[in-house]
Design a protein around this motif. Structure first.
Motif, PDB file in Angstrom:
ATOM      1  N   MET A  81      -2.312  -4.185  -5.994  1.00 14.12           N
ATOM      2  CA  MET A  81      -3.287  -3.110  -5.815  1.00 14.12           C
ATOM      3  C   MET A  81      -4.681  -3.669  -5.536  1.00 14.12           C
ATOM      4  O   MET A  81      -5.419  -3.159  -4.696  1.00 14.12           O
ATOM      5  CB  MET A  81      -3.328  -2.192  -7.045  1.00 14.12           C
ATOM      6  N   SER A  85      -6.282  -2.759  -1.949  1.00 14.12           N
ATOM      7  CA  SER A  85      -7.381  -1.780  -2.016  1.00 14.12           C
ATOM      8  C   SER A  85      -8.701  -2.364  -1.528  1.00 14.12           C
ATOM      9  O   SER A  85      -9.541  -1.649  -0.980  1.00 14.12           O
ATOM     10  CB  SER A  85      -7.550  -1.275  -3.447  1.00 14.12           C
ATOM     11  N   ARG A  91      -9.181   4.181  -1.218  1.00 13.79           N
ATOM     12  CA  ARG A  91      -7.905   3.488  -1.103  1.00 13.79           C
ATOM     13  C   ARG A  91      -7.299   3.241  -2.478  1.00 13.79           C
ATOM     14  O   ARG A  91      -6.080   3.366  -2.667  1.00 13.79           O
ATOM     15  CB  ARG A  91      -8.092   2.169  -0.357  1.00 13.79           C
ATOM     16  N   LEU A  95      -3.666   4.835  -3.594  1.00 17.18           N
ATOM     17  CA  LEU A  95      -2.645   3.894  -4.050  1.00 17.18           C
ATOM     18  C   LEU A  95      -2.211   4.218  -5.479  1.00 17.18           C
ATOM     19  O   LEU A  95      -1.012   4.182  -5.801  1.00 17.18           O
ATOM     20  CB  LEU A  95      -3.174   2.462  -3.982  1.00 17.18           C
TER      21      LEU A  95
END
Length: 203
Positions: A81, A85, A91, A95
């Motif tokens: 992540m 991101s 984002r 996510l």
């Protein structure tokens, strides 16, 4: 007489849950003991809930979540992540919501949220962001996505058992999906669009 006893127990229970002067787990056990002492339920009835499929499912999911943490799977997800991101708030939000929604449809949503709290905290610490802007959307997303299948939430399992008990048959695995999936998609879209404007930003 029993009505007054039950009402008194409920009032005391609400007070203890709100004030947390007594740990929540002790309060819950105390309720069960009080109901047995005042002969509202039998000892067998008091403990019968521990054998309910919903309780066993939730407990199993917490064991699963602990296993994911100990094996490093949680750290791996956090790293991915952080990588994908790149510190972009929108984002990170999408996510986190998609990552929560998919497992919440097939795993009880409570341990999913427990897992993603740690992930969100790791990502926010990495980029100096406020966790409060993501934790509530993650929680709501897991609740919405949990309505898509039978095992997504313990509530669905309980309703299925009650439906079978009263002669209406059990709810199938994807019977709720026809309504749950469209509602989940709409709910996630609304949360995504509004989260940046209404979520608080705490340090």
């Amino acid at each position: 007489m029993s009505v007054w006893i039950v009402s008194a127990i409920l009032i005391v229970t609400l007070y203890l849950f709100i004030t947390e002067k007594v740990p929540v787990d002790l309060t819950a056990i105390g309720i069960m003991v009080a109901l047995v002492v005042f002969r509202i339920v039998t000892p067998a009835e008091a403990v019968s809930g521990f054998a309910h499929p919903a309780v066993i499912t939730v407990g199993s999911m917490f064991i699963l979540s602990r296993g994911l943490t100990r094996t490093g799977a949680l750290a791996f997800i956090s790293e991915r992540m952080i990588e994908y991101s790149r510190g972009i708030e929108r984002r990170i939000l999408i996510l986190a919501m998609v990552g929560t929604a998919i497992p919440s449809a097939f795993i009880n949503n409570t341990p999913v949220v427990v897992l993603f709290v740690s992930i969100i905290m790791s990502v926010c610490c990495e980029y100096g962001l406020s966790p409060s802007k993501y934790l509530i959307p993650v929680s709501y997303t897991s609740i919405i996505a949990g309505t898509c299948t039978l095992i997504g939430t313990s509530t669905n399992i309980i309703i299925s058992d009650l439906s079978d008990l009263y002669g209406y048959g059990k709810i199938s695995m994807f019977e709720l999906s026809y309504l749950g999936v469209p509602l989940a998609l709409v709910g996630i879209a609304v949360i995504y669009l509004l989260a940046r404007y209404v979520m608080p930003e705490h340090a």
